[in-house]
Design an enzyme around this catalytic site. Structure first.
Site, PDB file in Angstrom:
ATOM      1  N   ASP A  73       0.854  -1.185   0.000  1.00 56.17           N
ATOM      2  CA  ASP A  73       0.000   0.000   0.000  1.00 56.17           C
ATOM      3  C   ASP A  73       0.894   1.241   0.000  1.00 56.17           C
ATOM      4  O   ASP A  73       1.908   1.287   0.711  1.00 56.17           O
ATOM      5  CB  ASP A  73      -0.878  -0.030   1.268  1.00 56.17           C
TER       6      ASP A  73
ATOM      7  N   ASN B 212      -3.303  13.236  -2.735  1.00 56.87           N
ATOM      8  CA  ASN B 212      -4.492  13.724  -3.445  1.00 56.87           C
ATOM      9  C   ASN B 212      -4.992  15.038  -2.855  1.00 56.87           C
ATOM     10  O   ASN B 212      -5.377  15.961  -3.586  1.00 56.87           O
ATOM     11  CB  ASN B 212      -5.612  12.677  -3.384  1.00 56.87           C
TER      12      ASN B 212
ATOM     13  N   ASP C  94      -2.806  10.266  -9.499  1.00 56.90           N
ATOM     14  CA  ASP C  94      -2.824   9.261 -10.572  1.00 56.90           C
ATOM     15  C   ASP C  94      -1.433   9.065 -11.167  1.00 56.90           C
ATOM     16  O   ASP C  94      -1.004   7.931 -11.414  1.00 56.90           O
ATOM     17  CB  ASP C  94      -3.795   9.673 -11.685  1.00 56.90           C
TER      18      ASP C  94
ATOM     19  N   GLU D 264      -4.789   2.535  -3.963  1.00 51.70           N
ATOM     20  CA  GLU D 264      -3.334   2.563  -3.887  1.00 51.70           C
ATOM     21  C   GLU D 264      -2.755   1.235  -3.405  1.00 51.70           C
ATOM     22  O   GLU D 264      -1.601   1.163  -2.993  1.00 51.70           O
ATOM     23  CB  GLU D 264      -2.871   3.694  -2.959  1.00 51.70           C
TER      24      GLU D 264
END
Length: 338
Positions: A203, A211, A220, A246
């Protein structure tokens, strides 16, 4: 014409049909003297169309066997009868033709043709009749080749759609659906071969912060770069999936617990040791946390319990400070100390 045809029959049949087919169509034509000789050719070359001599032993059985095999069933089979003469009575000849065609089609052939070689009185067939036979033969071959072409185009379309369905559009990695298909297959292979199998679930640390601070396009792009670095630093036998958001999963075939920990720790270092150049004005330091798990006899065939253990170890890695790996061995030691 880009097509392949296999003729199967005795010497007289082959000599007659080979010339006729070559004159009618510009195709690659192979020959076999009997169905037994034809089988390895069919398996290896998979011709588009097969023309078989009807009265040769095993011809109809070969058609049936081809249709029963999924990887060969698309091959178009034409059964041809070449009686020396037509029957004396036209109506008897017609009934014979209908009965023979019914047997052929029910037995596995895609088409049946009856092409007499001479007239009832023993005289050669007229050029007009031979021309009509050739027209019929050519038309039937073209029908078969069109059928095969349509099948192949459909298969290509299905392959493309399957690839799209199993691929993550952002990272171009295999997606979760692909993992759901691949993991049970690899578990079965590992158990059949008595080999070890491990998983890494990892992860991206604090991905939500990326973000929130820089926006989703930057997030992204970060995922794309992380995916690329992971993909290019895996062993040939390892398979990488984007599990969702993720999170990523790696199947490590023929890899035990200790080796899985080494692989995961190496990936952790490779992600964290060098910043990611998002664009000309932004570099991000990114780390990952990972959990590993190794297949054991109690795990289910689909891999659900194996995934759960890897996920549990990932949560331990995150709760103990992130940017680290927890494996099955570590988790057992933690439980003992508790």
């Amino acid at each position: 014409m880009d097509a392949s045809i296999l003729l199967i029959g005795g010497d007289d049949f082959l000599s007659t049909l080979l010339d006729r087919v070559h004159n009618l169509l510009n195709c690659a034509v192979e020959v076999a003297s009997n169905p037994g000789e034809a089988v390895p050719l069919i398996q290896a070359q998979q011709p588009d169309l097969i023309i078989l001599e009807e009265n040769q032993l095993g011809s109809l059985k070969l058609c049936c066997e081809i249709k029963e095999q999924a990887k060969l069933a698309w091959i178009y089979c034409i059964l041809i009868e070449t009686p020396a003469q037509v029957l004396d009575e036209p109506w008897l000849d017609y009934i014979w033709d209908l009965e023979s065609k019914t047997i052929a089609l029910e037995g596995g052939a895609d088409a049946y043709l009856r092409l007499p070689l001479e007239r009832t009185d023993g005289k050669p067939l007229s050029p007009e009749i031979l021309a009509k036979q050739d027209q019929l033969l050519r038309s039937q071959i073209l029908v078969g080749l069109r059928t095969v072409k349509n099948h192949r185009e459909l298969m290509r379309t299905n392959d493309i759609l399957s690839a799209i369905a199993l691929s993550d559009p952002l990272t171009e990695l295999n997606n979760r659906r692909a993992l759901d298909w691949e993991l049970p297959r690899q578990i079965q292979n590992a158990r059949t071969r008595s080999e070890v199998l491990s998983l890494v679930m990892l992860d991206v640390d604090y991905f939500k912060r990326i973000n929130d601070l820089y926006g989703h396009p930057v997030g992204d792009r970060a995922l794309q770069l992380v995916s690329s670095r992971l993909r290019h630093n895996l062993r040939f036998r390892d398979t990488l999936f984007r599990y969702g958001g993720e999170e990523f999963v790696i199947i490590l075939s023929n890899t035990d617990q200790k080796e899985a920990l080494l692989v995961a720790r190496r990936l952790c270092r490779l992600i964290g040791e060098q910043p990611f150049d998002i664009d000309s004005g932004l570099e991000l330091n990114i780390t990952i946390s990972a959990g590993t798990a190794t297949l054991d006899a109690k795990d289910d065939a689909r891999g659900s319990s194996l995934l759960k253990r890897a996920d549990r170890n990932l949560l331990r890695a995150k709760s103990s400070g992130r940017n680290r790996v927890v494996g099955s061995i570590d988790a057992l030691q933690d439980m003992d100390s508790e």
